[in-house]
Design a protein around this motif. Structure first.
Motif, PDB file in Angstrom:
ATOM      1  N   MET A   1       0.860  -1.231  -0.085  1.00 37.09           N
ATOM      2  CA  MET A   1       0.039  -0.014   0.236  1.00 37.09           C
ATOM      3  C   MET A   1       0.870   1.272   0.048  1.00 37.09           C
ATOM      4  N   ASN A   2       0.730   2.218  -0.750  1.00 38.78           N
ATOM      5  CA  ASN A   2       1.402   3.308  -0.942  1.00 38.78           C
ATOM      6  C   ASN A   2       0.553   4.738  -0.296  1.00 38.78           C
ATOM      7  N   ALA A   3       1.231   5.475   0.208  1.00 39.08           N
ATOM      8  CA  ALA A   3       0.683   6.707   0.946  1.00 39.08           C
ATOM      9  C   ALA A   3       0.171   7.499  -0.330  1.00 39.08           C
ATOM     10  N   PRO A   4      -0.743   8.448  -0.188  1.00 41.13           N
ATOM     11  CA  PRO A   4      -1.267   9.429  -1.154  1.00 41.13           C
ATOM     12  C   PRO A   4      -0.114  10.348  -1.683  1.00 41.13           C
ATOM     13  N   ALA A   5      -0.326  10.759  -2.924  1.00 36.79           N
ATOM     14  CA  ALA A   5       0.529  11.795  -3.324  1.00 36.79           C
ATOM     15  C   ALA A   5       0.305  13.158  -2.671  1.00 36.79           C
ATOM     16  N   GLN A   6       1.828  13.767  -2.759  1.00 41.72           N
ATOM     17  CA  GLN A   6       2.026  14.927  -1.978  1.00 41.72           C
ATOM     18  C   GLN A   6       3.013  15.663  -2.756  1.00 41.72           C
ATOM     19  N   SER A   7       2.885  16.749  -2.571  1.00 42.10           N
ATOM     20  CA  SER A   7       3.771  17.738  -3.214  1.00 42.10           C
ATOM     21  C   SER A   7       5.377  17.538  -2.799  1.00 42.10           C
ATOM     22  N   ASP A   8       6.162  17.349  -3.521  1.00 42.54           N
ATOM     23  CA  ASP A   8       7.457  17.278  -2.987  1.00 42.54           C
ATOM     24  C   ASP A   8       8.598  18.017  -3.822  1.00 42.54           C
ATOM     25  N   GLY A   9       8.499  19.210  -4.020  1.00 36.07           N
ATOM     26  CA  GLY A   9       9.197  19.931  -5.203  1.00 36.07           C
ATOM     27  C   GLY A   9       8.544  20.172  -6.269  1.00 36.07           C
ATOM     28  N   TYR A  10       9.219  19.526  -7.409  1.00 38.15           N
ATOM     29  CA  TYR A  10       8.822  19.263  -8.712  1.00 38.15           C
ATOM     30  C   TYR A  10       7.473  18.228  -8.868  1.00 38.15           C
ATOM     31  N   GLY A  11       6.413  18.681  -9.221  1.00 35.96           N
ATOM     32  CA  GLY A  11       5.507  17.607  -9.265  1.00 35.96           C
ATOM     33  C   GLY A  11       5.009  16.904  -8.090  1.00 35.96           C
ATOM     34  N   GLN A  12       3.942  15.672  -8.239  1.00 36.37           N
ATOM     35  CA  GLN A  12       3.485  15.062  -7.155  1.00 36.37           C
ATOM     36  C   GLN A  12       4.358  13.820  -6.895  1.00 36.37           C
ATOM     37  N   THR A  13       4.622  13.372  -5.813  1.00 36.08           N
ATOM     38  CA  THR A  13       5.399  12.157  -5.556  1.00 36.08           C
ATOM     39  C   THR A  13       4.531  11.292  -4.470  1.00 36.08           C
ATOM     40  N   THR A  14       4.795   9.937  -4.670  1.00 38.35           N
ATOM     41  CA  THR A  14       3.977   9.265  -3.815  1.00 38.35           C
ATOM     42  C   THR A  14       5.132   8.222  -2.910  1.00 38.35           C
ATOM     43  N   LEU A  15       4.839   8.019  -1.754  1.00 39.84           N
ATOM     44  CA  LEU A  15       5.766   7.313  -1.085  1.00 39.84           C
ATOM     45  C   LEU A  15       5.475   5.800  -1.156  1.00 39.84           C
ATOM     46  N   CYS A  16       6.259   5.144  -1.312  1.00 38.01           N
ATOM     47  CA  CYS A  16       6.301   3.702  -1.216  1.00 38.01           C
ATOM     48  C   CYS A  16       6.436   3.248   0.115  1.00 38.01           C
ATOM     49  N   GLU A  17       5.355   2.392   0.469  1.00 43.70           N
ATOM     50  CA  GLU A  17       5.527   2.164   1.957  1.00 43.70           C
ATOM     51  C   GLU A  17       5.521   0.506   2.131  1.00 43.70           C
ATOM     52  N   SER A  18       5.562  -0.385   0.924  1.00 37.54           N
ATOM     53  CA  SER A  18       6.176  -1.744   1.253  1.00 37.54           C
ATOM     54  C   SER A  18       7.106  -2.255   0.206  1.00 37.54           C
ATOM     55  N   GLY A  19       7.731  -3.269   0.344  1.00 38.81           N
ATOM     56  CA  GLY A  19       8.504  -3.808  -0.637  1.00 38.81           C
ATOM     57  C   GLY A  19       9.899  -3.339  -0.597  1.00 38.81           C
ATOM     58  N   GLU A  20      10.847  -3.535  -1.555  1.00 36.38           N
ATOM     59  CA  GLU A  20      12.152  -3.345  -1.668  1.00 36.38           C
ATOM     60  C   GLU A  20      12.606  -1.907  -1.451  1.00 36.38           C
ATOM     61  N   PHE A  21      11.298  -0.977  -2.130  1.00 40.30           N
ATOM     62  CA  PHE A  21      11.625   0.377  -2.020  1.00 40.30           C
ATOM     63  C   PHE A  21      10.729   1.220  -1.092  1.00 40.30           C
ATOM     64  N   ALA A  22      10.468   0.319  -0.210  1.00 41.02           N
ATOM     65  CA  ALA A  22       9.750   1.059   1.010  1.00 41.02           C
ATOM     66  C   ALA A  22      10.537   2.371   1.379  1.00 41.02           C
ATOM     67  N   GLY A  23       9.894   3.429   1.591  1.00 42.56           N
ATOM     68  CA  GLY A  23      10.650   4.821   2.128  1.00 42.56           C
ATOM     69  C   GLY A  23      11.096   5.638   1.059  1.00 42.56           C
ATOM     70  N   TRP A  24      11.351   5.102  -0.425  1.00 43.27           N
ATOM     71  CA  TRP A  24      11.459   5.763  -1.455  1.00 43.27           C
ATOM     72  C   TRP A  24      10.301   6.364  -1.950  1.00 43.27           C
ATOM     73  N   ARG A  25      10.274   7.405  -2.940  1.00 40.87           N
ATOM     74  CA  ARG A  25       9.575   8.078  -3.501  1.00 40.87           C
ATOM     75  C   ARG A  25       9.348   7.788  -5.131  1.00 40.87           C
ATOM     76  N   TYR A  26       8.115   8.146  -5.754  1.00 44.56           N
ATOM     77  CA  TYR A  26       8.144   8.013  -7.316  1.00 44.56           C
ATOM     78  C   TYR A  26       7.128   9.235  -7.835  1.00 44.56           C
ATOM     79  N   TRP A  27       7.155   9.534  -9.026  1.00 42.34           N
ATOM     80  CA  TRP A  27       6.467  10.306  -9.474  1.00 42.34           C
ATOM     81  C   TRP A  27       5.059   9.711 -10.172  1.00 42.34           C
ATOM     82  N   GLU A  28       4.099  10.184  -9.883  1.00 51.08           N
ATOM     83  CA  GLU A  28       2.786   9.632 -10.325  1.00 51.08           C
ATOM     84  C   GLU A  28       2.366  10.450 -11.659  1.00 51.08           C
TER      85      GLU A  28
END
Length: 146
Positions: A1-28
């Motif tokens: 499950m991923n956290a909702p998108a939030q503003s993080d500078g350029y564009g909207q990012t979503t926090l990855c909450e599970s798996g290998e990349f938990a704690g990382w962000r990605y652009w939606e």
């Protein structure tokens, strides 16, 4: 499950909450990157940014090594991840991206990109399990919000 998108500078990012990349962000909202990736970014303890992904079969070429187009797509993602703070919420487009292929990467390799500088000219290095795979440079142009 991923956290909702939030503003993080350029564009909207979503926090990855599970798996290998938990704690990382990605652009939606980038259909091409979503299909080509997934690609992730995070801030390091020293304030710099790192981009990463784990290679999967759909990233490979017919010879079983990572496809050059995938590396360049990841390098383009990394340009914006590395310059994220410098963009300060503005949109930008890539106006130049060049890369020198340095070595292969197979399925399952951890691909990371790091770069330096606080300008929008970015130079970086993509590694596969710590081994150089692609050096890249790029220039992105900020498009100020009105």
């Amino acid at each position: 499950m991923n956290a909702p998108a939030q503003s993080d500078g350029y564009g909207q990012t979503t926090l990855c909450e599970s798996g290998e990349f938990a704690g990382w962000r990605y652009w939606e909202g980038d259909p091409f990157e979503s299909r080509a990736g997934p690609f992730y970014m995070r801030r390091e303890a020293d304030g710099s940014r790192v981009a990463a992904f784990r290679t999967q079969p759909h990233h490979m070429n017919g010879g079983g090594a990572i496809h050059g187009g995938c590396l360049m797509t990841f390098a383009d993602f990394a340009l914006f991840a590395i310059a994220h703070d410098e963009l300060a919420g503005d949109h930008a487009v890539t106006i130049n991206l060049a890369g020198d292929f340095l070595g292969p990467a197979g399925t399952g390799a951890l691909m990371e990109a790091r770069g330096g500088g606080k300008t929008i000219f970015v130079r970086g290095l993509v590694t596969a399990d710590g081994n150089p795979a692609l050096s890249f440079t790029g220039i992105i142009r900020r498009i100020r919000r009105s």
